[in-house]
Design an enzyme around this catalytic site. Structure first.
Site, PDB file in Angstrom:
ATOM      1  N   ILE A 140       0.917  -0.970   0.460  1.00 26.05           N
ATOM      2  CA  ILE A 140       0.006  -0.100  -0.264  1.00 26.05           C
ATOM      3  C   ILE A 140       0.879   1.636  -0.066  1.00 26.05           C
ATOM      4  O   ILE A 140       2.172   1.583   0.863  1.00 26.05           O
ATOM      5  CB  ILE A 140      -1.164   0.136   1.070  1.00 26.05           C
ATOM      6  CG1 ILE A 140      -1.690  -1.488   1.326  1.00 26.05           C
ATOM      7  CG2 ILE A 140      -2.022   1.622   1.169  1.00 26.05           C
ATOM      8  CD1 ILE A 140      -2.867  -1.993   0.074  1.00 26.05           C
ATOM      9  N   LYS A 141       0.536   1.713  -0.815  1.00 29.86           N
ATOM     10  CA  LYS A 141       1.267   3.447  -1.181  1.00 29.86           C
ATOM     11  C   LYS A 141       0.872   4.804  -0.479  1.00 29.86           C
ATOM     12  O   LYS A 141      -0.150   4.380  -0.191  1.00 29.86           O
ATOM     13  CB  LYS A 141       1.409   4.347  -2.629  1.00 29.86           C
ATOM     14  CG  LYS A 141       2.536   2.816  -3.841  1.00 29.86           C
ATOM     15  CD  LYS A 141       2.246   3.238  -4.527  1.00 29.86           C
ATOM     16  CE  LYS A 141       3.443   4.033  -5.105  1.00 29.86           C
ATOM     17  NZ  LYS A 141       3.654   4.411  -6.557  1.00 29.86           N
ATOM     18  N   ILE A 142       1.820   4.895  -0.158  1.00 29.06           N
ATOM     19  CA  ILE A 142       1.432   6.182   1.420  1.00 29.06           C
ATOM     20  C   ILE A 142       2.096   7.848   1.132  1.00 29.06           C
ATOM     21  O   ILE A 142       2.788   7.453   1.148  1.00 29.06           O
ATOM     22  CB  ILE A 142       1.204   5.710   3.021  1.00 29.06           C
ATOM     23  CG1 ILE A 142       0.273   5.000   3.074  1.00 29.06           C
ATOM     24  CG2 ILE A 142       0.801   6.497   4.223  1.00 29.06           C
ATOM     25  CD1 ILE A 142       0.080   3.669   4.435  1.00 29.06           C
TER      26      ILE A 142
END
Length: 381
Positions: A140-142
């Site tokens: 997951i890209k944050i």
């Protein structure tokens, strides 16, 4: 046979991921071929990539129509399209994930860029994305904003793989690395396994040079009456991003040598690798593979768009360079403070982060608008 230089890079401890994803390359078998034969061992995506993939592409129409008939809102239709592409890509990369013991084989998907400054919303969406996609090798890209880093710490503690994106300054990387470490420490303190969690810190390159080169060109255009000053300015062009990245790598080495990291490593923790992002050269005067050639080194990832993948396979000059010319890198960054140059690197990095979020928000909203139009066209009157 010609040498595929992408395969050479792996010998130096660097993984090559691709910065592109669409249903076309999944269905055609192109992605499978890139993974099995061309040395690609991960995928990154972002809202710009999905806008290009989905807008005006008939391959998604049947699924959009099914969503309309099911009465789904537009954003749920968007997620159904994107989540399926991510799952399918994860399945293609699963053998890489297993063969590398969870080092590679990841597919990254970004939480909505509209919540980049909302910690709680980012945590909630990261959890939901991870659960609904349902693949161990999804990442997951944050965004590495002040609001994003507490979210990184929390979701890492919950066992979610994270790609921290939009990192420009060395300090932003350092902050990211410690957020990862705190998340692992929190999970370890709960007696939970930390050996299956992976993270990368996406450190952006070409956008830095584009920004600084623009500032230098503006100074030169005004006219410089001193040849020494002109030489100073020209010596900086196209050099800052790589120098900045080499300094970040030195900070990475310090962090993994720290007692806190060593204690986690003893429990099986994986290092958070620096991932070089924004690696397509924007200035045609520069080598089209300079952001690859200059930053090959151990425990790193380079994510390349398709054109750079082809260029690198053809003519990358592969050697372990991430730790060459390090002193020159520090000197170059220091030279920005010279009164004749006078470029405030912290201001540049702040500008780039703001622009970076905006560059993801706009295509995301554009994609939602184009989907909304399709939904209206397909909706029963």
């Amino acid at each position: 046979m010609t040498t595929n230089h992408l395969l050479e890079i792996k010998n130096y401890g660097q993984s090559i991921w691709m910065d592109n994803l669409s249903r076309d390359i999944i269905k055609s078998g192109e992605l499978k071929d890139l993974v099995e034969n061309k040395g690609i061992c991960g995928i990154t995506s972002n809202p710009t990539i999905f806008e290009k993939a989905i807008a005006n592409n008939a391959i998604y129409d049947r699924e959009i129509e099914a969503g309309v008939q099911a009465g789904l809102p537009t954003y749920k239709i968007y997620e159904s399209l994107v989540f399926q592409d991510i799952r399918d890509a994860c399945d293609i990369l699963r053998p890489v994930y297993e063969a590398s013991n969870g080092l590679d084989g990841y597919v990254s998907i970004e939480v909505p860029p509209t919540i980049a400054h909302d910690t709680e919303a980012t945590i909630a969406e990261a959890r939901r994305y991870f659960q609904e996609i349902g693949r161990e090798n999804v990442m997951i890209k944050i965004p590495g904003t002040d609001s994003g880093l507490p979210a990184v710490e929390q979701v890492i503690s919950e066992g979610i793989n994270v790609n921290i994106t939009l990192l420009f300054s060395v300090q932003s990387y350092i902050n990211t690395a410690w957020a990862y470490i705190r998340g692992l420490e929190k999970r370890a303190a709960q007696g939970k396994d930390i050996s299956k969690i992976a993270s990368v810190a996406s450190f952006f390159l070409s956008r830095i040079d584009s920004n600084i080169d623009g500032k230098i060109d503006a100074k030169l255009a005004k006219g410089v009456d001193n040849l020494n000053v002109e030489a100073k300015l020209k010596a900086i062009k196209g050099k800052v991003a790589i120098a900045n990245a080499k300094i970040a790598y030195q900070e990475y080495k310090k962090i993994v040598q720290s007692d806190r990291w060593q204690a986690l490593a003893a429990k099986g923790a994986k290092v958070q690798r620096l991932l070089w992002a924004s690696t397509s050269t924007k200035d045609p005067n520069y080598s089209d593979v300079m952001y690859v050639d200059e930053l090959v080194g151990p425990d790193t990832v380079n994510t390349l768009p398709p054109a750079t993948i082809e260029a690198c396979a053809d003519h990358c000059d592969v050697a372990n360079r991430v730790e060459t010319d390090v002193e020159e890198a520090y000197n170059l960054m220091e030279s920005l403070k010279d009164p004749d140059v006078n470029i405030d690197i912290n201001t540049v990095m702040d500008e780039l982060l703001t622009e970076g979020i905006d560059k993801f928000v706009k295509p995301f909203q554009s994609l939602m608008d184009s989907l909304e139009k399709k939904v209206k066209q397909l909706s029963p009157v």
